[in-house]
Design an enzyme around this catalytic site. Structure first.
Site, short mmCIF file in Angstrom:
data_model
loop_
_atom_site.label_atom_id
_atom_site.label_comp_id
_atom_site.label_asym_id
_atom_site.label_seq_id
_atom_site.Cartn_x
_atom_site.Cartn_y
_atom_site.Cartn_z
N LYS A 1 11.24 9.26 4.92
CA LYS A 1 11.38 8.69 5.77
C LYS A 1 10.76 7.71 5.56
O LYS A 1 9.34 7.02 5.18
CB LYS A 1 10.78 8.81 7.26
N GLU B 1 -1.58 10.49 1.77
CA GLU B 1 -3.46 8.81 0.90
C GLU B 1 -3.51 7.56 1.77
O GLU B 1 -2.25 7.61 2.19
CB GLU B 1 -2.20 9.04 -0.51
N CYS C 1 -3.91 0.40 -2.59
CA CYS C 1 -4.93 0.89 -1.68
C CYS C 1 -6.10 1.34 -2.83
O CYS C 1 -7.04 2.12 -2.43
CB CYS C 1 -4.58 2.51 -1.26
N GLU D 1 -10.61 -3.56 4.40
CA GLU D 1 -9.66 -3.19 3.15
C GLU D 1 -8.89 -4.96 3.80
O GLU D 1 -8.76 -5.22 4.32
CB GLU D 1 -8.84 -2.47 3.38
#
Ligand code: ADP
Length: 476
Positions: free
Chosen positions: A169, A245, A279, A380
């Site tokens: 997906k 992840e 990331c 972040e």
């Protein structure tokens, strides 16, 4: 379009959704909007195909992956252009990503043939111990928009090499790239049902099916810590294997013995890669007090030369952010930092001139004097902002760098070997670049510690995530 059981088809509801170019707001495609029933059908197809695929020899599976590698290399330019249109990254970066993505097919075409067993010493003379490594079964994969091709091949290639079948997906922002990858798998002759694609504008119900369906043995996810944690918790109810992840909050540490020019060059290249939407993007740039001025001079000078725009235009190195929300987050973090006393050197606002207002562009930004009270220090960013923090002591900076719940990537600049080794050993991060801004490759294990995830992708470790270990004890 969905790709289920070897065929392209629409969603069972007949619904579709639009895909938009984030650089100019233009609609570039209309894609099938799957629901939970479609996902269940894809899982069923993968489940039926598992028997045949897992019984092929490793050499046969390897052949299919070699073919996929060859096709992706042939289609590299077209795929890169599509990626720039759909995701926004500059064409050069898109080409690099396609190469990185194809490398996973090549690497795992080879690793498919290196899944060995073991013969172990047994405690009794009439006993023999054998260890087999077998595919876990049907894999459900959920992938993000920021690396829309490589995050798919990084999962599909090792899963298929191991003998698993898969349902993918992709992110709702980038289904077109995913369809091209599946076009490659189809043309490589991979048998029906082995790899299936379910595109949707509404991920939650599909996610529920993927983590709850009893036929799924393993869930592999790349995306936010929030969604990953939720999916892992639900997958735990039926003890599915998970690989995750997730987010990062990478420290980038520049010691006083490093070259400030070289370190600033590295920081400018890796921080603004993919417009900061990675990331492993440096999120906290710690620079020793004695060299912070020359470091900032070079960083700001390099940033001043960056041009934002449509990634297909020559000379553009900064693409758009993914959406309005991303713009707002960056704007809020920068505003909050300035309110709390940070110095703005360059950037600091949305870009709207020369037609950029049609997209989600934010000026590449450098802040200094960033402190722990600021939002940007703790969260972040996922945008083009370089926050510079000064430090004076090795132990202090190590402890500051580790003081986060994340643990994906870290970067260290020093010419002192002992210091480099102490940092490499002391940083609680899965990936450490020492004077190096690109510690990633298909051959290398990529993954995070703590809330950055579980498991590794790439390398020898990447295929192990799709294998179960089975012990046989034989009395003779
Ligand atoms: P980002 O903030 O980077 O978009 P997300 O974690 O929201 O990160 O997205 C990563 C992937 O997770 C995408 O494929 C997205 O569609 C998917 N996703 C988001 N929410 C859910 C959910 N509730 N269930 C399953 N998948 C989800």
């Amino acid at each position: 379009m969905l790709y289920v059981d070897g065929e392209w088809r629409g969603a069972s509801s007949g619904r579709s959704f639009e895909v938009v170019n984030p650089a100019n707001g233009v609609t570039i495609g209309d894609v099938a909007d799957a629901n939970r029933t479609d996902a269940a059908q894809a899982i069923l197809a993968a489940s039926v195909a598992f028997n045949g695929w897992s019984r092929l020899t490793a050499f046969e599976r390897s052949d299919f992956l070699y073919r996929a590698y060859g096709l992706m290399m042939e289609r590299k330019e077209a795929l890169a252009r599509l990626m720039t249109e759909e995701q926004g990254k500059p064409i050069k970066a898109a080409r690099n990503e396609v190469q990185y993505a194809a490398d996973f097919f090549l690497w795992y075409a080879e690793e498919a043939k290196r899944v060995y067993g073991d013969v172990l010493p047994a405690p009794r003379s009439d006993q023999r111990f054998l260890v087999l490594r077998q595919p876990v079964g049907v894999v459900a994969a959920i992938t993000p928009w920021n690396y829309p091709v490589s995050m798919i091949t990084r999962k599909v290639a090792p899963a298929l090499a191991a003998g698993c079948t898969i349902v993918v997906k992709p992110a709702e922002q980038t289904p077109l790239c995913a369809m091209e990858v599946f076009g490659i798998l189809h043309d490589a002759g991979i048998p029906a049902g082995v790899a299936n694609l379910v595109t949707t504008a509404n991920p939650a119900p599909i996610g529920e099916e993927l983590v709850e369906n009893a036929a799924v043995a393993k869930v592999t996810f790349t995306g936010s810590t929030e969604v990953g944690t939720m999916l892992a918790a639900r997958a735990a109810a039926s003890m599915k294997r998970v690989s995750l992840e997730l987010g990062g909050h990478a420290p980038f540490i520049v010691f006083e013995d490093a070259s400030p020019d070289y370190a600033a060059k590295g920081a400018s290249l890796v921080k603004f890669l993919n417009t900061g939407q990675a990331c492993i993007s440096p999120n906290r740039i710690y620079v020793h007090k004695s060299i912070v001025d020359p470091f900032l001079d070079v960083l700001v000078e390099r940033v001043s030369r960056m041009r934002a725009g449509d990634g297909l235009e020559e000379g553009v190195s900064i693409g758009p952010l993914v959406d309005e929300q991303a713009l707002e987050k960056v704007n809020r973090q920068v505003g909050d930092a300035i309110d709390h006393g940070a110095t703005l050197h360059i950037g600091g606002q949305r870009l709207t001139e020369d037609g950029l207002d049609a997209g989600f562009f934010y000026a590449p930004t450098v802040l200094s004097g960033v402190t722990p009270e600021m939002e940007i220090y703790n969260q972040e960013t996922f945008g083009p902002v370089a926050p510079v923090i000064t430090f004076t002591d090795d132990d202090e900076v190590l402890s500051l760098a580790n003081n986060t719940s994340y643990g994906l990537a870290a970067y260290v600049y020093t010419h002192n070997l002992s210091r480099a080794m102490r940092m490499f050993e002391g940083l609680h991060f899965g990936i450490v670049g020492v004077n190096d801004i690109n510690p990633t490759a298909a051959a290398a294990p990529f993954g995070g510690m703590r809330q950055s995830g579980i498991g590794r992708e790439g390398g020898r470790e990447g295929i192990a995530e799709y294998l179960e270990v089975k012990l046989g004890g034989f009395s003779i």
